[in-house]
Design a protein around this motif. Structure first.
Motif, PDB file in Angstrom:
ATOM      1  N   ARG A 166       0.743  -1.099  -0.139  1.00 52.69           N
ATOM      2  CA  ARG A 166       0.142  -0.069  -0.017  1.00 52.69           C
ATOM      3  C   ARG A 166       1.087   1.398   0.008  1.00 52.69           C
ATOM      4  O   ARG A 166       0.658   2.084  -0.764  1.00 52.69           O
ATOM      5  CB  ARG A 166      -0.940   0.043   1.314  1.00 52.69           C
TER       6      ARG A 166
ATOM      7  N   ASN B 251       1.235   4.337  -2.828  1.00 44.82           N
ATOM      8  CA  ASN B 251       1.021   5.655  -2.556  1.00 44.82           C
ATOM      9  C   ASN B 251       2.079   6.494  -2.990  1.00 44.82           C
ATOM     10  O   ASN B 251       2.181   7.562  -3.490  1.00 44.82           O
ATOM     11  CB  ASN B 251       0.426   5.656  -1.230  1.00 44.82           C
TER      12      ASN B 251
ATOM     13  N   ASN C 206      -5.396   2.027  -6.213  1.00 42.44           N
ATOM     14  CA  ASN C 206      -5.610   2.536  -4.962  1.00 42.44           C
ATOM     15  C   ASN C 206      -7.192   2.268  -4.699  1.00 42.44           C
ATOM     16  O   ASN C 206      -7.649   1.990  -3.598  1.00 42.44           O
ATOM     17  CB  ASN C 206      -5.449   4.006  -5.001  1.00 42.44           C
TER      18      ASN C 206
ATOM     19  N   ILE D 238      -7.929  -1.184  -3.946  1.00 41.52           N
ATOM     20  CA  ILE D 238      -7.592  -1.486  -2.560  1.00 41.52           C
ATOM     21  C   ILE D 238      -8.366  -0.944  -1.560  1.00 41.52           C
ATOM     22  O   ILE D 238      -8.786  -1.840  -0.513  1.00 41.52           O
ATOM     23  CB  ILE D 238      -6.054  -1.081  -2.221  1.00 41.52           C
ATOM     24  N   LYS D 239      -9.039   0.167  -1.726  1.00 41.82           N
ATOM     25  CA  LYS D 239     -10.146   0.906  -0.975  1.00 41.82           C
ATOM     26  C   LYS D 239     -11.145   0.193  -0.886  1.00 41.82           C
ATOM     27  O   LYS D 239     -12.140   0.170  -0.067  1.00 41.82           O
ATOM     28  CB  LYS D 239     -10.277   2.181  -0.989  1.00 41.82           C
TER      29      LYS D 239
ATOM     30  N   CYS E 237      -8.426  -3.961   6.905  1.00 45.14           N
ATOM     31  CA  CYS E 237      -7.128  -3.389   6.112  1.00 45.14           C
ATOM     32  C   CYS E 237      -6.604  -4.337   5.438  1.00 45.14           C
ATOM     33  O   CYS E 237      -6.036  -5.367   6.049  1.00 45.14           O
ATOM     34  CB  CYS E 237      -6.161  -2.644   7.113  1.00 45.14           C
TER      35      CYS E 237
ATOM     36  N   VAL F  97      -3.533  -7.430  -1.331  1.00 40.98           N
ATOM     37  CA  VAL F  97      -2.981  -6.431  -2.443  1.00 40.98           C
ATOM     38  C   VAL F  97      -2.377  -7.243  -3.757  1.00 40.98           C
ATOM     39  O   VAL F  97      -2.724  -6.919  -4.713  1.00 40.98           O
ATOM     40  CB  VAL F  97      -2.055  -5.260  -1.709  1.00 40.98           C
TER      41      VAL F  97
END
Length: 159
Positions: free
Chosen positions: A4, A8, A30, A33-34, A50, A56
């Motif tokens: 993650r 980012n 992103n 993943i969210k 999470c 991921v």
């Protein structure tokens, strides 16, 4: 650095470098993943709220496979511009995936997983696939590995 954080960091760098195509793909990663985080939160499991690195990697693998299928469809439809766009997205996504195992390495991993799980028949295929997924997520195509596992288990005589 976890997956993650790597995504980012790459996203921030793409913004600074004004790489719009790369930025777009990183934002898609992103968002995926969210979405997984939100789905996990909805299940009520606080620990799952999470995504970990394994999840991921699974998301990235799925995104790559989707884009490969789309690129093939676009090529068959004569839309080479769209197929090229899909390949560019694949290249960005693959930056975050571990190196893919070659055929010989996959066969060795399958043999090791069969030995580690004590699998002796086709009924143990789920155990073997679970072992492989826990060790090699993102490093092999499990759609292609499944038949290899089946062949190995059948060859052991109890298939």
């Amino acid at each position: 650095m976890d997956m993650r954080a790597r995504v980012n960091a790459a996203l921030k760098q793409a913004m600074k470098d004004k790489e719009t195509a790369r930025l777009s793909t990183l934002r898609l990663i992103n968002a995926a993943i969210k979405d997984r985080d939100i789905a996990a939160r909805g299940s009520g499991d606080e620990d799952a709220a999470c995504c970990g690195d394994a999840e991921v990697l699974a998301i990235l693998g799925k995104m790559t496979k989707q884009r490969q299928e789309s690129a093939r469809a676009y090529e068959e439809g004569g839309r080479l511009d769209l197929a090229e766009r899909e390949r560019e997205e694949i290249a960005v996504i693959e930056e975050f995936l571990p190196r893919q195992l070659d055929e010989r390495e996959v066969q060795k991993a399958v043999r090791e997983a069969i030995t580690a799980t004590g699998a002796g028949s086709i009924r143990d295929m789920g155990k073997v696939m679970g072992e492989l997924k826990s060790r090699y997520t993102g490093q092999m195509d499990f759609g292609k590995v499944g038949p290899m596992v089946k062949d190995q288990l059948c060859a052991s005589g109890n298939g």
